[in-house]
Design a protein around this motif. Sequence first.
Motif, mmCIF file in Angstrom:
data_model
loop_
_atom_site.group_PDB
_atom_site.id
_atom_site.type_symbol
_atom_site.label_atom_id
_atom_site.label_comp_id
_atom_site.label_asym_id
_atom_site.label_seq_id
_atom_site.Cartn_x
_atom_site.Cartn_y
_atom_site.Cartn_z
ATOM 1 N N VAL A 38 1.207 -1.061 -0.234
ATOM 2 C CA VAL A 38 0.281 0.339 0.201
ATOM 3 C C VAL A 38 0.727 1.578 0.182
ATOM 4 N N GLY A 39 0.476 2.252 -0.440
ATOM 5 C CA GLY A 39 1.048 3.302 -0.528
ATOM 6 C C GLY A 39 0.625 4.115 0.106
ATOM 7 N N VAL A 40 1.559 5.838 0.380
ATOM 8 C CA VAL A 40 0.416 6.532 1.411
ATOM 9 C C VAL A 40 1.563 7.581 1.026
ATOM 10 N N PRO A 41 1.090 8.726 -0.291
ATOM 11 C CA PRO A 41 1.941 9.024 -0.840
ATOM 12 C C PRO A 41 1.708 10.918 -0.085
ATOM 13 N N PHE A 42 2.266 11.118 1.794
ATOM 14 C CA PHE A 42 1.706 12.022 2.086
ATOM 15 C C PHE A 42 2.866 12.603 2.695
ATOM 16 N N ASP A 43 3.338 13.710 2.084
ATOM 17 C CA ASP A 43 4.723 14.496 3.519
ATOM 18 C C ASP A 43 5.403 15.281 3.684
ATOM 19 N N THR A 44 3.733 16.234 4.049
ATOM 20 C CA THR A 44 3.159 17.345 4.487
ATOM 21 C C THR A 44 3.722 17.767 6.032
ATOM 22 N N GLU A 112 -7.729 -6.581 10.672
ATOM 23 C CA GLU A 112 -8.989 -7.221 11.262
ATOM 24 C C GLU A 112 -8.703 -8.882 10.509
ATOM 25 N N ARG A 113 -8.612 -9.086 9.261
ATOM 26 C CA ARG A 113 -8.169 -10.046 9.066
ATOM 27 C C ARG A 113 -6.776 -11.324 8.793
ATOM 28 N N GLU A 114 -6.135 -10.017 9.469
ATOM 29 C CA GLU A 114 -4.928 -10.535 9.152
ATOM 30 C C GLU A 114 -3.861 -11.036 7.837
ATOM 31 N N ILE A 115 -4.308 -9.800 7.643
ATOM 32 C CA ILE A 115 -3.520 -9.572 6.404
ATOM 33 C C ILE A 115 -2.149 -8.157 6.764
ATOM 34 N N VAL A 116 -0.704 -8.583 6.644
ATOM 35 C CA VAL A 116 0.228 -7.904 6.957
ATOM 36 C C VAL A 116 0.284 -6.925 5.413
ATOM 37 N N PRO A 117 0.168 -5.797 6.040
ATOM 38 C CA PRO A 117 0.229 -4.685 5.268
ATOM 39 C C PRO A 117 2.112 -3.783 4.642
ATOM 40 N N LEU A 118 2.085 -3.957 3.501
ATOM 41 C CA LEU A 118 3.455 -3.421 3.443
ATOM 42 C C LEU A 118 3.388 -2.195 2.626
ATOM 43 N N VAL A 119 4.051 -1.247 3.853
ATOM 44 C CA VAL A 119 3.427 -0.056 3.523
ATOM 45 C C VAL A 119 4.482 0.990 2.977
ATOM 46 N N MET A 120 3.852 2.156 1.958
ATOM 47 C CA MET A 120 5.251 2.694 1.195
ATOM 48 C C MET A 120 5.166 4.239 1.442
ATOM 49 N N GLY A 121 5.840 5.044 2.323
ATOM 50 C CA GLY A 121 5.786 6.079 2.240
ATOM 51 C C GLY A 121 6.545 7.272 1.023
ATOM 52 N N GLY A 122 6.305 8.223 1.115
ATOM 53 C CA GLY A 122 5.567 8.867 2.172
ATOM 54 C C GLY A 122 6.548 9.546 4.094
ATOM 55 N N ASP A 123 6.103 10.385 4.016
ATOM 56 C CA ASP A 123 7.302 10.459 5.494
ATOM 57 C C ASP A 123 6.563 10.048 6.916
ATOM 58 N N HIS A 124 7.850 10.135 7.809
ATOM 59 C CA HIS A 124 7.121 8.394 9.197
ATOM 60 C C HIS A 124 5.980 9.620 9.634
ATOM 61 N N SER A 125 5.174 10.585 9.696
ATOM 62 C CA SER A 125 4.172 10.454 9.770
ATOM 63 C C SER A 125 3.065 9.531 10.315
ATOM 64 N N ILE A 126 2.990 8.589 8.257
ATOM 65 C CA ILE A 126 2.567 7.773 8.145
ATOM 66 C C ILE A 126 2.634 6.703 9.351
#
Length: 329
Positions: A38-44, A112-126
């Motif tokens: 999952v991408g989280v393209p946030f850097d504010t 909830e389904r115990e799927i493992v999200p592998l998240v790409m930032g974005g800044d560390h606030s995410i």
Amino acid sequence: MVKYKQDPSFLQPRFSGISTFMRLPHVQTLEDINVAVVGVPFDTAQTFRTGSRLGPQAIRNFSSLVRCSSYYHQINIFDYISAVDYGDIPVVPGNIQDTYHNMVETLGPMYEREIVPLVMGGDHSISLGELRAAAKHYGPVSLLHFDAHTDTVDSYFGQKYTHGTPFRRAVEEGLLDPSSSIQIGMRGSLNNICEYDESRDLGFEVITTEEIIEMKIPTLISKIKDRVKDKPVFLSFDVDFIDPAFAPGTGTPEVGGIYPREALQILRQLTDISFIGFDVVEVLPSYDHGNITAALAANVMFELMCLVALNKKKDSCNLQLLNKEVLNQ
């Protein structure tokens, strides 16, 4: 079970097609998957260089070169896991709380389904949004944090929600168990000489880069496993953990860091840990000469997927042994 896995490069060259992480199918599904990229393209919330909103795009673009098998672990990860590139969370530029809300709405059902999200930032606030989502299912989790900075500052410029504050907020909100959490790689000049002690006062164990070099990697691995034990663990990897000679594309570079070779050695030995989520953050493409930081981040993410695959392999072997014992009774 549908097996979502990498599109082999033999069907079309790696430089063609739509960019997804590791050429995984872009499918927004929670059925029949173990890992969701999952991408989280946030850097504010960055306080120095901005631009990590383009990090997920850069990581995806390079990751077409990342293949499916690990010689170190002797596995093809898609023999044991099914994974998709879920796409990006709808961030709200300039509004961190609305972005957190959208993160919880998207990631919560995965946990909830115990799927493992592998998240790409974005800044560390995410990371705070991720931990809010994880805690709804797991309660307080353990943090395994690789970074040049503790990210436990109380505020920057009077703001409580920045890329330097997420783990203090997470402790205050009861999302983390700091007594089983560890922060690794801290270095560089400080605003406050007591900064590391303040993180320790919150309950974290803190290991600096200099201490890693002195103790060697096997000792570090033992410390990590002794700290987190068998608790659910969230791993957060800030690319500024790596020396900026090898990861220049980041928001707050600190000289004197770990080399990529050593970082990969550390990650590969984090077996038998109950990982429930990961993120890789602070990739900033406009400072990334030759895409070397994106290359690093893509390969770090591959190593994290290997850890999930190894856990699934272990579960499969244990189930086979249990079934064999039942049949023999």
